[in-house]
Scaffold this active site. Sequence first.
Site: not given
Length: 240
Positions: A100-101, A76-77, A135-136, A139, A146, A103
């Site tokens: 991790a931002s 999760t960011t 991105h979609h 989001k 990222t 994976f």
Amino acid sequence: MKIALLGYGRMGKAIEKIALEKGHTIVLRVEENNRAQCRDEQLAAADVAIEFSAPAVAVGNYRWCFENGVPVVSGTTGWLEKWEEVMAYCQEKQGGFFYASNFSVGVNLFFHLNQYLAKIMGKFSDYKVYIEETHHIHKLDKPSGTAITLAQGILDNHPGYKRWQLVHEAEMAEDVLPVKAKREGEVPGIHVITYKSGVDEIEIRHSAFSREGFAQGAVFAAEFMKGKRGVFGMDDLLSI
């Protein structure tokens, strides 16, 4: 291995599919509408939790895992302003945390390529750098985690930039790194770093074709975290 899924949206379902294919068991699925009904003992039955939820609830999920002795893997960011709080609570409870931002193995290699290129390009002030991510439309955070990781990689290695800023146009103060964010259709994720001078440009790019790469990485991380305490990331998993 017994896995608890904290967040059962698109990513949660993709992770579930891969985990089941690898012979793991899902012992708990936490969605937005059932969190209040989920009990501590249900979570505690898991060997590891995989958390892909939303920024507003992520920190609460981490604390829940630490309190119940369950290592947690999170992608999760949008919550990183509370990083120190999470680290302190993890240490207090002797918990296990893997963050991790992104994976994707490819993206994490891309992170290192980005850092290396920034270090080289810092010697050539004629080139201006900017980041663009797409991105979609589902989001929630903007820019992506990222993109923020990529921006930090540049700031840490390029002396010409002091901070990054989300913008619509790449025109601003000389020491500010522009980050553009687009939301289009069902795009899994595209990240582009461009260095541009008056005579040419250099570009590195990562394009994800589906969520499968992210989900595979999350399951690998969960396997890595079983029985572990402390804080880890993709560099630890990939031995980079």
